[in-house]
Scaffold this active site. Structure first.
Site, PDB file in Angstrom:
ATOM      1  N   GLU A  91       0.823  -1.208   0.000  1.00 25.30           N
ATOM      2  CA  GLU A  91       0.000   0.000   0.000  1.00 25.30           C
ATOM      3  C   GLU A  91       0.859   1.261   0.000  1.00 25.30           C
ATOM      4  O   GLU A  91       0.473   2.276  -0.560  1.00 25.30           O
ATOM      5  CB  GLU A  91      -0.944   0.003   1.203  1.00 25.30           C
ATOM      6  N   TYR A  94      -5.521   6.799   4.047  1.00 25.53           N
ATOM      7  CA  TYR A  94      -5.744   5.738   3.066  1.00 25.53           C
ATOM      8  C   TYR A  94      -5.029   4.446   3.474  1.00 25.53           C
ATOM      9  O   TYR A  94      -5.652   3.373   3.524  1.00 25.53           O
ATOM     10  CB  TYR A  94      -5.266   6.171   1.667  1.00 25.53           C
ATOM     11  N   ASP A 147      -9.177   6.366  -2.259  1.00 25.02           N
ATOM     12  CA  ASP A 147      -8.039   6.667  -3.122  1.00 25.02           C
ATOM     13  C   ASP A 147      -8.579   7.332  -4.387  1.00 25.02           C
ATOM     14  O   ASP A 147      -9.757   7.689  -4.444  1.00 25.02           O
ATOM     15  CB  ASP A 147      -7.270   5.382  -3.450  1.00 25.02           C
TER      16      ASP A 147
END
Length: 375
Positions: free
Chosen positions: A48, A131, A149
């Site tokens: 991520e 996020y 996102d």
DNA sequence: AATACGGGGGA
DNA sequence: TCCCCAGTATT
């Protein structure tokens, strides 16, 4: 609000079912631990972080190399920063790499090596924002947490017919976060959130969205009103600054001079060939003779055998560089030793140093350039 | 609130 | 050529 999506459980079920049929094989998801059937949260943290502002296809080879070298949070915590940067080179946004290493150290020290599963704790981890925290909780631990996102911005903007671009409009972005929180289910959180993003990446495209095959087209206000092509609107334009750089690949006894950049700012702590900014009085000519004099003045060195290697453009988000790269040699008398920020390295040794992409491109030209010069 | 921070994909 | 990409931190 929720009524605009139709029956929320129907929306959730349609998205999850679609995702389970359509999902791609991604390395951070397919390598699951046998017992829990959840992905390794450390790998979720790494992937991520790499995925921030970076497309999936770009990340995959970097991710493979990275977790191959640093398979556990402990391995990364003990890693050398330069080696972490070296594995990151070419991926961009290099502060991510530096912070990811710091994150691993913090997780080892404060959480005994276990990646936290609480949003509030994750937000204190270096490089982890809203996020990434939501991704770790929902995808790494399959617990409810919102995730927004670039894909989710576009999907929710169309579902709810939000007419401003949330990337320029904090109010709209807040609205989308609230919406993402309202729609995330209590179960199947990982597949739901992944599905929201995958939908944006493959169906709810920026241009020419494929509404005809969208699993949640019945819930979309933009489609219902025929505005799917106009929502969200394009962002405000940004000014592109044009800059020139001269790069000197100075060779002495088959070794090249490289210098380390400052620890802050662009390409922080990475290495590069000697780089100078030509003044406005210096023309863009490729004529070597006047260029050599200018080089000697700008670099403060006695150089000789100056030859043009290449001229190329390198575009960043806010800047447009024109690099002109030269190969040259240092005059015999000149002395230039190694310091903490300056080294002479062979082309083989250079492979171990993290270089900005334009300098990596230049380095690839050097083997043939050296041959020509000595011939 | 605005800006800095990389590099590449795709139309 | 232009916009965007599985954003975060700093000022």
């Amino acid at each position: 609000m929720l009524t605009m999506l139709g029956l929320l459980p129907t929306f959730q079920r349609r998205l999850v079912n679609w995702y389970r049929a359509a999902r791609r094989d991604l390395p951070w998801r397919t390598e699951r631990q046998e017992k829990s059937k959840l992905p390794d949260p450390y790998r979720v943290l790494v992937s991520e972080t790499m995925l921030q502002q970076t497309q999936v296809a770009t990340v995959i080879p970097y991710f493979q190399r990275f977790v191959d070298r640093f398979p556990t949070v402990h391995a990364l915590a003990q890693a050398d920063e330069q080696e972490v940067l070296q594995l990151w080179q070419g991926l961009g946004y290099y502060s991510r790499a530096r912070k990811l290493r710091l994150a691993a150290q913090m997780i080892v020290q404060q959480y005994n090596g276990r990646v936290p599963d609480q949003i509030e704790q994750l937000l204190l981890v270096p490089g982890v924002g809203r996020y990434t925290a939501g991704a770790i909780v929902s995808i790494g631990y399959d617990q409810p947490a919102p995730i927004v996102d670039g894909n989710v911005i576009r999907v929710i903007s169309r579902l709810d017919l939000i007419r401003t671009n949330a990337r320029d409009d904090p109010g709209a972005l807040k609205q989308i976060w609230l919406r993402a929180e309202a729609v995330v289910p209590r179960r199947n959180c990982a597949d739901f959130n992944s599905g929201l993003m995958e939908l944006g990446a493959t169906i709810c495209l920026r241009r020419n969205p494929r509404c005809a095959i969208c699993p949640v087209r019945a819930h979309c206000q933009a489609l219902a009103t025929g505005q799917q092509d106009a929502v969200p609107p394009v962002r405000k334009k940004k000014i592109l600054e044009k800059q020139r750089r001269w790069v000197l690949c100075i060779e002495r006894d088959k070794r090249y001079l490289i210098q380390q950049r400052p620890a802050r700012g662009r390409w922080a702590s990475m290495w590069q060939f000697l780089t100078v900014t030509p003044g406005t009085e210096e023309s863009t000519t490729d004529d070597i003779t006047p260029a050599l004099a200018v080089m000697n003045r700008l670099a403060g060195l006695k150089l000789r055998s100056l030859r043009l290697l290449s001229r190329f453009d390198h575009r960043l988000t806010h800047r447009h560089y024109t690099f002109t790269a030269y190969h040259c040699r240092l005059a015999k008398k000149a002395r230039l030793g190694a310091t903490q920020w300056q080294r002479w390295v062979s082309l083989e040794e250079l492979e171990q140093y993290p270089l900005p992409q334009p300098h990596r491109n230049i380095a690839q030209l050097l083997p043939s350039a050296a041959e020509d010069g000595s011939a």
